[in-house]
Design a protein around this motif. Structure first.
Motif, PDB file in Angstrom:
ATOM      1  N   GLY A 232       0.847  -1.016   0.026  1.00 44.28           N
ATOM      2  CA  GLY A 232      -0.020   0.092  -0.025  1.00 44.28           C
ATOM      3  C   GLY A 232       0.839   1.326   0.011  1.00 44.28           C
ATOM      4  O   GLY A 232       0.602   2.059  -0.650  1.00 44.28           O
ATOM      5  N   PHE A 233       2.075   1.170   0.985  1.00 46.33           N
ATOM      6  CA  PHE A 233       2.700   2.664   0.859  1.00 46.33           C
ATOM      7  C   PHE A 233       3.493   2.948  -0.447  1.00 46.33           C
ATOM      8  O   PHE A 233       3.229   3.809  -0.943  1.00 46.33           O
ATOM      9  N   VAL A 234       3.866   1.552  -1.247  1.00 46.20           N
ATOM     10  CA  VAL A 234       4.461   1.935  -2.527  1.00 46.20           C
ATOM     11  C   VAL A 234       3.146   2.414  -3.492  1.00 46.20           C
ATOM     12  O   VAL A 234       3.591   3.425  -4.398  1.00 46.20           O
ATOM     13  N   LEU A 235       2.182   1.942  -3.576  1.00 43.42           N
ATOM     14  CA  LEU A 235       1.141   2.109  -4.496  1.00 43.42           C
ATOM     15  C   LEU A 235       0.705   3.853  -4.302  1.00 43.42           C
ATOM     16  O   LEU A 235       0.388   4.503  -5.210  1.00 43.42           O
ATOM     17  N   PHE A 236       0.599   3.942  -2.927  1.00 42.73           N
ATOM     18  CA  PHE A 236       0.048   5.388  -2.593  1.00 42.73           C
ATOM     19  C   PHE A 236       1.170   6.325  -2.856  1.00 42.73           C
ATOM     20  O   PHE A 236       0.748   7.440  -3.359  1.00 42.73           O
ATOM     21  N   ALA A 237       2.497   5.919  -2.640  1.00 42.46           N
ATOM     22  CA  ALA A 237       3.516   6.791  -2.762  1.00 42.46           C
ATOM     23  C   ALA A 237       3.597   7.343  -4.465  1.00 42.46           C
ATOM     24  O   ALA A 237       3.725   8.352  -4.768  1.00 42.46           O
ATOM     25  N   VAL A 238       3.390   6.298  -5.243  1.00 37.15           N
ATOM     26  CA  VAL A 238       3.512   6.317  -6.829  1.00 37.15           C
ATOM     27  C   VAL A 238       2.303   7.374  -6.928  1.00 37.15           C
ATOM     28  O   VAL A 238       2.551   8.378  -7.894  1.00 37.15           O
ATOM     29  N   ALA A 239       1.298   7.028  -6.472  1.00 34.49           N
ATOM     30  CA  ALA A 239      -0.066   7.668  -7.136  1.00 34.49           C
ATOM     31  C   ALA A 239       0.007   9.394  -6.604  1.00 34.49           C
ATOM     32  O   ALA A 239      -0.186  10.231  -7.370  1.00 34.49           O
ATOM     33  N   SER A 240       0.303   9.384  -5.298  1.00 27.30           N
ATOM     34  CA  SER A 240       0.614  10.766  -4.735  1.00 27.30           C
ATOM     35  C   SER A 240       1.613  11.648  -5.467  1.00 27.30           C
ATOM     36  O   SER A 240       1.260  12.710  -5.862  1.00 27.30           O
ATOM     37  N   PHE A 241       2.674  10.947  -5.825  1.00 29.21           N
ATOM     38  CA  PHE A 241       4.015  11.617  -6.703  1.00 29.21           C
ATOM     39  C   PHE A 241       3.597  11.978  -7.952  1.00 29.21           C
ATOM     40  O   PHE A 241       3.861  12.859  -8.446  1.00 29.21           O
ATOM     41  N   GLY A 242       2.943  10.981  -8.317  1.00 26.55           N
ATOM     42  CA  GLY A 242       2.301  11.198  -9.906  1.00 26.55           C
ATOM     43  C   GLY A 242       1.271  12.380 -10.082  1.00 26.55           C
ATOM     44  O   GLY A 242       1.518  13.235 -11.003  1.00 26.55           O
ATOM     45  N   LEU A 243       0.266  12.359  -9.303  1.00 28.56           N
ATOM     46  CA  LEU A 243      -0.605  13.513  -9.250  1.00 28.56           C
ATOM     47  C   LEU A 243       0.115  14.903  -8.829  1.00 28.56           C
ATOM     48  O   LEU A 243      -0.153  15.609  -9.770  1.00 28.56           O
ATOM     49  N   LEU A 244       1.131  14.807  -7.847  1.00 29.15           N
ATOM     50  CA  LEU A 244       1.945  15.916  -7.697  1.00 29.15           C
ATOM     51  C   LEU A 244       2.449  16.394  -9.141  1.00 29.15           C
ATOM     52  O   LEU A 244       2.578  17.706  -9.376  1.00 29.15           O
ATOM     53  N   SER A 245       3.179  15.572  -9.582  1.00 30.01           N
ATOM     54  CA  SER A 245       3.826  15.759 -10.916  1.00 30.01           C
ATOM     55  C   SER A 245       2.911  16.365 -12.029  1.00 30.01           C
ATOM     56  O   SER A 245       3.273  17.432 -12.605  1.00 30.01           O
ATOM     57  N   LEU A 246       1.731  15.919 -12.078  1.00 33.25           N
ATOM     58  CA  LEU A 246       0.927  16.516 -13.340  1.00 33.25           C
ATOM     59  C   LEU A 246       0.584  17.760 -12.891  1.00 33.25           C
ATOM     60  O   LEU A 246       0.401  18.722 -13.423  1.00 33.25           O
ATOM     61  N   ALA A 247       0.253  18.131 -11.598  1.00 35.40           N
ATOM     62  CA  ALA A 247      -0.212  19.392 -10.992  1.00 35.40           C
ATOM     63  C   ALA A 247       0.767  20.482 -10.961  1.00 35.40           C
ATOM     64  O   ALA A 247       0.668  21.524 -11.453  1.00 35.40           O
ATOM     65  N   LEU A 248       2.132  20.192 -11.165  1.00 32.15           N
ATOM     66  CA  LEU A 248       3.231  20.863 -11.235  1.00 32.15           C
ATOM     67  C   LEU A 248       3.333  21.534 -12.617  1.00 32.15           C
ATOM     68  O   LEU A 248       4.036  22.557 -12.880  1.00 32.15           O
ATOM     69  N   LYS A 249       2.569  20.840 -13.547  1.00 32.27           N
ATOM     70  CA  LYS A 249       2.695  21.270 -14.930  1.00 32.27           C
ATOM     71  C   LYS A 249       2.047  22.747 -15.157  1.00 32.27           C
ATOM     72  O   LYS A 249       2.258  23.346 -15.838  1.00 32.27           O
ATOM     73  N   ASN A 250       1.181  23.105 -14.049  1.00 31.60           N
ATOM     74  CA  ASN A 250       0.282  24.453 -14.168  1.00 31.60           C
ATOM     75  C   ASN A 250       0.452  25.178 -12.755  1.00 31.60           C
ATOM     76  O   ASN A 250      -0.222  26.156 -12.754  1.00 31.60           O
ATOM     77  N   LEU A 251       1.238  24.793 -11.835  1.00 26.71           N
ATOM     78  CA  LEU A 251       1.258  25.519 -10.458  1.00 26.71           C
ATOM     79  C   LEU A 251       2.730  25.981 -10.334  1.00 26.71           C
ATOM     80  O   LEU A 251       3.617  25.049 -10.723  1.00 26.71           O
ATOM     81  N   ASP A 252       3.125  26.867  -9.520  1.00 27.99           N
ATOM     82  CA  ASP A 252       4.241  27.261  -8.933  1.00 27.99           C
ATOM     83  C   ASP A 252       4.819  26.157  -8.006  1.00 27.99           C
ATOM     84  O   ASP A 252       4.140  25.617  -6.991  1.00 27.99           O
ATOM     85  N   VAL A 253       5.952  25.797  -8.079  1.00 33.15           N
ATOM     86  CA  VAL A 253       6.528  24.804  -7.446  1.00 33.15           C
ATOM     87  C   VAL A 253       6.268  24.854  -5.941  1.00 33.15           C
ATOM     88  O   VAL A 253       6.083  23.804  -5.160  1.00 33.15           O
TER      89      VAL A 253
END
Length: 108
Positions: free
Chosen positions: A34-55
């Motif tokens: 669960g840790f690995v899956l949720f970590a990947v999902a969380s970082f993935g969504l953060l990465s997508l959001a950073l395309k449009n937001l100030d880091v």
């Protein structure tokens, strides 16, 4: 839409951290998975959001949601201390998150 991604990513970070605690140093299989899956999902969504937001603002909001959410789960479900000072410190984090959003980090 980018802010929605940050909020969901922050909530996934809460689940990730909870799984980390439950994994007992990665000695328990399912919480470790669960840790690995949720970590990947969380970082993935953060990465997508950073395309449009100030880091800086996006990262601070993401970690703030994760920190406050994880501390809340710890207090409510895992028996962590709920001292007035701890609650006050968490409130300051929430105030900081709100302040960062009010300072104008707009999606591009």
């Amino acid at each position: 839409m980018a802010w929605v991604l940050i909020v969901v990513a922050g909530l996934l970070e809460v689940v990730m951290a909870s799984c980390l605690k439950l994994s007992k140093g990665f000695s328990e299989l399912w919480p470790s998975v669960g840790f690995v899956l949720f970590a990947v999902a969380s970082f993935g969504l953060l990465s997508l959001a950073l395309k449009n937001l100030d880091v800086g603002t996006a990262y601070a909001v993401w970690t703030g949601i994760g920190a406050v959410g994880t501390a809340t789960v710890g207090i409510v479900a895992m028996g962590d201390s709920a001292s007035p000072l701890r609650i006050g410190a968490l409130a300051l984090i929430v105030i900081g998150i709100i302040g960062l959003n009010l300072t104008g980090s707009n999606a591009h």
